[in-house]
Scaffold this motif. Structure first.
Motif, PDB file in Angstrom:
ATOM      1  N   ASN A  46     -13.858   8.756  11.596  1.00  0.00           N
ATOM      2  CA  ASN A  46     -12.451   8.350  11.674  1.00  0.00           C
ATOM      3  C   ASN A  46     -12.022   7.676  10.376  1.00  0.00           C
ATOM      4  OD1 ASN A  46     -13.533   7.248  14.801  1.00  0.00           O
ATOM      5  ND2 ASN A  46     -12.093   8.956  14.618  1.00  0.00           N
ATOM      6  N   TYR A  47     -12.919   6.868   9.829  1.00  0.00           N
ATOM      7  CA  TYR A  47     -12.580   6.136   8.604  1.00  0.00           C
ATOM      8  C   TYR A  47     -12.432   7.077   7.410  1.00  0.00           C
ATOM      9  CZ  TYR A  47     -12.858   3.055   4.589  1.00  0.00           C
ATOM     10  OH  TYR A  47     -12.599   2.424   3.393  1.00  0.00           O
ATOM     11  N   LEU A  48     -13.479   7.860   7.153  1.00  0.00           N
ATOM     12  CA  LEU A  48     -13.438   8.722   5.965  1.00  0.00           C
ATOM     13  C   LEU A  48     -12.444   9.861   6.142  1.00  0.00           C
ATOM     14  CD1 LEU A  48     -17.217   9.014   4.974  1.00  0.00           C
ATOM     15  CD2 LEU A  48     -15.476   7.477   4.071  1.00  0.00           C
ATOM     16  N   GLY A  49     -12.326  10.366   7.373  1.00  0.00           N
ATOM     17  CA  GLY A  49     -11.479  11.529   7.618  1.00  0.00           C
ATOM     18  C   GLY A  49     -10.002  11.193   7.711  1.00  0.00           C
ATOM     19  N   ALA A  50      -9.668   9.959   8.068  1.00  0.00           N
ATOM     20  CA  ALA A  50      -8.257   9.651   8.270  1.00  0.00           C
ATOM     21  C   ALA A  50      -7.844   8.321   7.648  1.00  0.00           C
ATOM     22  CB  ALA A  50      -7.937   9.656   9.764  1.00  0.00           C
ATOM     23  N   ILE A  51      -8.422   7.235   8.126  1.00  0.00           N
ATOM     24  CA  ILE A  51      -7.857   5.921   7.799  1.00  0.00           C
ATOM     25  C   ILE A  51      -7.944   5.600   6.300  1.00  0.00           C
ATOM     26  CG2 ILE A  51      -7.818   3.468   8.432  1.00  0.00           C
ATOM     27  CD1 ILE A  51      -9.169   4.237  11.061  1.00  0.00           C
ATOM     28  N   LYS A  52      -9.048   6.004   5.659  1.00  0.00           N
ATOM     29  CA  LYS A  52      -9.191   5.733   4.218  1.00  0.00           C
ATOM     30  C   LYS A  52      -8.037   6.408   3.448  1.00  0.00           C
ATOM     31  CE  LYS A  52     -12.883   5.632   0.750  1.00  0.00           C
ATOM     32  NZ  LYS A  52     -12.776   6.547  -0.380  1.00  0.00           N
ATOM     33  N   ASN A  53      -7.690   7.592   3.891  1.00  0.00           N
ATOM     34  CA  ASN A  53      -6.590   8.323   3.272  1.00  0.00           C
ATOM     35  C   ASN A  53      -5.233   7.647   3.556  1.00  0.00           C
ATOM     36  OD1 ASN A  53      -5.484  10.461   1.836  1.00  0.00           O
ATOM     37  ND2 ASN A  53      -5.220  11.724   3.672  1.00  0.00           N
ATOM     38  N   PHE A  54      -5.070   7.125   4.778  1.00  0.00           N
ATOM     39  CA  PHE A  54      -3.834   6.402   5.122  1.00  0.00           C
ATOM     40  C   PHE A  54      -3.631   5.250   4.150  1.00  0.00           C
ATOM     41  CE2 PHE A  54      -4.021   7.195  10.057  1.00  0.00           C
ATOM     42  CZ  PHE A  54      -3.934   8.543   9.836  1.00  0.00           C
ATOM     43  N   VAL A  55      -4.735   4.559   3.848  1.00  0.00           N
ATOM     44  CA  VAL A  55      -4.665   3.399   2.966  1.00  0.00           C
ATOM     45  C   VAL A  55      -4.213   3.832   1.561  1.00  0.00           C
ATOM     46  CG1 VAL A  55      -5.993   1.510   1.922  1.00  0.00           C
ATOM     47  CG2 VAL A  55      -6.431   2.161   4.294  1.00  0.00           C
ATOM     48  N   GLU A  56      -4.779   4.928   1.089  1.00  0.00           N
ATOM     49  CA  GLU A  56      -4.410   5.452  -0.234  1.00  0.00           C
ATOM     50  C   GLU A  56      -2.927   5.840  -0.288  1.00  0.00           C
ATOM     51  OE1 GLU A  56      -6.168   5.847  -3.159  1.00  0.00           O
ATOM     52  OE2 GLU A  56      -7.459   4.459  -2.033  1.00  0.00           O
ATOM     53  N   LEU A  57      -2.462   6.497   0.771  1.00  0.00           N
ATOM     54  CA  LEU A  57      -1.082   6.999   0.790  1.00  0.00           C
ATOM     55  C   LEU A  57      -0.047   5.885   0.693  1.00  0.00           C
ATOM     56  CD1 LEU A  57      -1.483   9.845   3.442  1.00  0.00           C
ATOM     57  CD2 LEU A  57      -0.837  10.161   1.049  1.00  0.00           C
ATOM     58  N   GLN A  58      -0.429   4.708   1.209  1.00  0.00           N
ATOM     59  CA  GLN A  58       0.492   3.562   1.149  1.00  0.00           C
ATOM     60  C   GLN A  58       0.939   3.252  -0.268  1.00  0.00           C
ATOM     61  OE1 GLN A  58      -0.662   0.229   4.341  1.00  0.00           O
ATOM     62  NE2 GLN A  58      -2.175   0.498   2.765  1.00  0.00           N
ATOM     63  N   LYS A  59       0.047   3.586  -1.240  1.00  0.00           N
ATOM     64  CA  LYS A  59       0.342   3.263  -2.636  1.00  0.00           C
ATOM     65  C   LYS A  59       1.442   4.156  -3.182  1.00  0.00           C
ATOM     66  CE  LYS A  59      -4.452   1.986  -3.505  1.00  0.00           C
ATOM     67  NZ  LYS A  59      -5.710   2.638  -3.903  1.00  0.00           N
ATOM     68  N   LYS A  60       1.593   5.339  -2.570  1.00  0.00           N
ATOM     69  CA  LYS A  60       2.499   6.330  -3.166  1.00  0.00           C
ATOM     70  C   LYS A  60       3.792   6.557  -2.395  1.00  0.00           C
ATOM     71  CE  LYS A  60      -0.964   9.295  -3.164  1.00  0.00           C
ATOM     72  NZ  LYS A  60      -1.828  10.439  -3.300  1.00  0.00           N
ATOM     73  N   MET A  61       3.730   6.388  -1.080  1.00  0.00           N
ATOM     74  CA  MET A  61       4.895   6.769  -0.276  1.00  0.00           C
ATOM     75  C   MET A  61       5.173   5.755   0.829  1.00  0.00           C
ATOM     76  SD  MET A  61       4.600  10.837   0.342  1.00  0.00           S
ATOM     77  CE  MET A  61       3.059  11.518  -0.201  1.00  0.00           C
ATOM     78  N   LYS A  62       6.338   5.913   1.429  1.00  0.00           N
ATOM     79  CA  LYS A  62       6.660   5.118   2.613  1.00  0.00           C
ATOM     80  C   LYS A  62       5.835   5.684   3.768  1.00  0.00           C
ATOM     81  CE  LYS A  62      10.342   3.783   5.673  1.00  0.00           C
ATOM     82  NZ  LYS A  62       9.722   2.451   5.735  1.00  0.00           N
ATOM     83  N   CYS A  63       5.113   4.823   4.462  1.00  0.00           N
ATOM     84  CA  CYS A  63       4.200   5.332   5.497  1.00  0.00           C
ATOM     85  C   CYS A  63       4.495   4.713   6.857  1.00  0.00           C
ATOM     86  CB  CYS A  63       2.761   5.009   5.139  1.00  0.00           C
ATOM     87  SG  CYS A  63       2.181   5.826   3.655  1.00  0.00           S
ATOM     88  N   ILE A  64       4.392   5.553   7.868  1.00  0.00           N
ATOM     89  CA  ILE A  64       4.559   5.090   9.245  1.00  0.00           C
ATOM     90  C   ILE A  64       3.320   5.509  10.033  1.00  0.00           C
ATOM     91  CG2 ILE A  64       6.052   5.156  11.292  1.00  0.00           C
ATOM     92  CD1 ILE A  64       8.329   6.127   9.515  1.00  0.00           C
ATOM     93  N   TYR A  65       2.609   4.537  10.580  1.00  0.00           N
ATOM     94  CA  TYR A  65       1.391   4.830  11.329  1.00  0.00           C
ATOM     95  C   TYR A  65       1.532   4.335  12.764  1.00  0.00           C
ATOM     96  CZ  TYR A  65      -0.440   5.786   6.697  1.00  0.00           C
ATOM     97  OH  TYR A  65      -0.634   6.296   5.434  1.00  0.00           O
ATOM     98  N   CYS A  66       1.261   5.240  13.677  1.00  0.00           N
ATOM     99  CA  CYS A  66       1.582   4.980  15.082  1.00  0.00           C
ATOM    100  C   CYS A  66       0.330   5.114  15.942  1.00  0.00           C
ATOM    101  CB  CYS A  66       2.626   6.038  15.483  1.00  0.00           C
ATOM    102  SG  CYS A  66       3.182   5.978  17.163  1.00  0.00           S
TER     103      CYS A  66
END
Ligand code: TRP
Length: 338
Positions: free
Chosen positions: A23-43
């Motif tokens: 879950n971490y490597l496949g999704a959440i780590k990427n969510f964290v990275e994306l925050q740096k570039k775009m507006k993010c909504i996580y539900c």
């Protein structure tokens, strides 16, 4: 796709206890990275969770644990919107409208429904059947343009695109909804079980030794990696030579991703060496990354109020956007709203 849309990332995660390395490597780590570039909504998607019966106490616990995991992994609730799906009722409203846009023929092609419903389809919930329509509502309610998803959700996202397109066409509202793009991680292939390199790392695997949980202790991590299945060959120098060695590939893959190296880099530095060497370095890297996250999750879980407050603040922010968009949808559909 039209460029009128502000780039927005949306992703949903099912509330489960005990999230793991996959879950971490496949999704959440990427969510964290994306925050740096775009507006993010996580539900955290509790409405999706109940498509299969959930014990109510367990559901609540899992909601809080998933929230704690998000924060512990580095999601920033001040920057991104982090919230629980059921608290923004517009998700359900839009899902109903999409139930009327989506076609039975489309739903019948969904492989995940077939897998989840199993042999006894007649007994599956109607919610499980229309699950992807709710997913479309999640994404399009915020006019999200980018959706980080795993491989297994690609088909659902295709359907979301079809729904957006059909809505725009049926109501002659060109470009009302964006056609969202999937963001699929290229650097990392799936994280597989440590016991069998052909199966995904999964929380439902009977063997604890098949996965690294984010809340594992240092000792557990060392033990699990030590026991992880490999073969007797040394580490090869070329990626092609890992083709029929799924367990070897999996460990090299995890090691590379956790240390931010490419597979080639790892093979360059490790070729000809024994797996015991890789395992030692892999455990050290895992302990350094995962243990602080695990500790933080345990700490955060103790403060229920704090976690609920994060979700509440996130829900309020989400509602602001949701309200504006649902009103426009209602207007387009011809509903009289007061
Ligand atoms: N179906 C997704 C899963 O099981 C979870 C999900 C719900 C989701 N709504 C979403 C993912 C919207 C991306 C966007 O993993």
């Amino acid at each position: 796709m039209s460029n009128n849309f502000k780039q927005t990332v949306f992703s949903g995660v099912q509330p489960t206890g005990n999230l793991h390395l996959g879950n971490y490597l496949g999704a959440i780590k990427n969510f964290v990275e994306l925050q740096k570039k775009m507006k993010c909504i996580y539900c955290v998607v509790d409405l999706h969770a109940i498509t299969v019966f959930q014990d109510s106490k367990e559901l609540k616990k899992n909601m809080l644990e998933t929230t704690a995991t998000f924060i512990a992994c580095g999601l920033d609730f001040k920057k991104s919107i982090i919230f629980n799906q059921s608290s923004v009722s517009e998700h359900s409203e839009l899902a109903w409208i999409f139930n009327c846009i989506s076609r039975i023929g489309w739903m019948n092609r969904m492989t995940q429904f077939k897998e989840k419903a199993g042999k006894n389809k007649e007994n599956a919930s109607v919610g499980l059947y229309v699950y992807p329509n709710l997913m479309a509502a999640d994404i399009l309610l915020y006019k999200a343009t980018h959706v980080p998803v795993g491989d297994d959700q690609k088909q659902h996202l295709e359907l979301v695109r079809d729904i957006a397109q059909k809505f725009n066409n049926d109501y002659k509202s060109d470009n009302f909804f964006p056609i969202p793009e999937p963001l699929i991680q290229k650097k990392l292939s799936r994280v597989m079980s440590l016991r069998d390199g052909k199966n995904k790392m999964s929380k439902s695997d009977e063997s604890e030794y098949s996965r690294i949980n984010l809340q594992d202790t240092e000792d557990e991590i060392y033990k699990k990696i030590k026991k992880a299945k490999t073969d007797s060959e040394p580490i090869p120098s070329r990626i092609e030579d890992l083709k029929n060695r799924p367990e070897a590939l999996n460990l090299i893959n995890i090691y590379s991703f956790i240390t931010n190296k490419t597979l080639e880099n790892t093979l360059d530095s490790m070729a000809g060496k024994d797996f015991s060497k890789l395992k030692k370095e892999l455990s050290d890297a895992l302990v350094a990354t995962i243990c602080p996250i695990g500790k933080k999750i345990k700490e955060l879980k103790k403060d229920e109020k704090y976690l609920i407050d994060i979700l509440k603040k996130g829900s309020n922010k989400a509602k602001e956007i949701a309200k504006i968009n649902i009103n426009k949808v209602k207007d387009i559909v011809g509903f009289i709203s007061h």
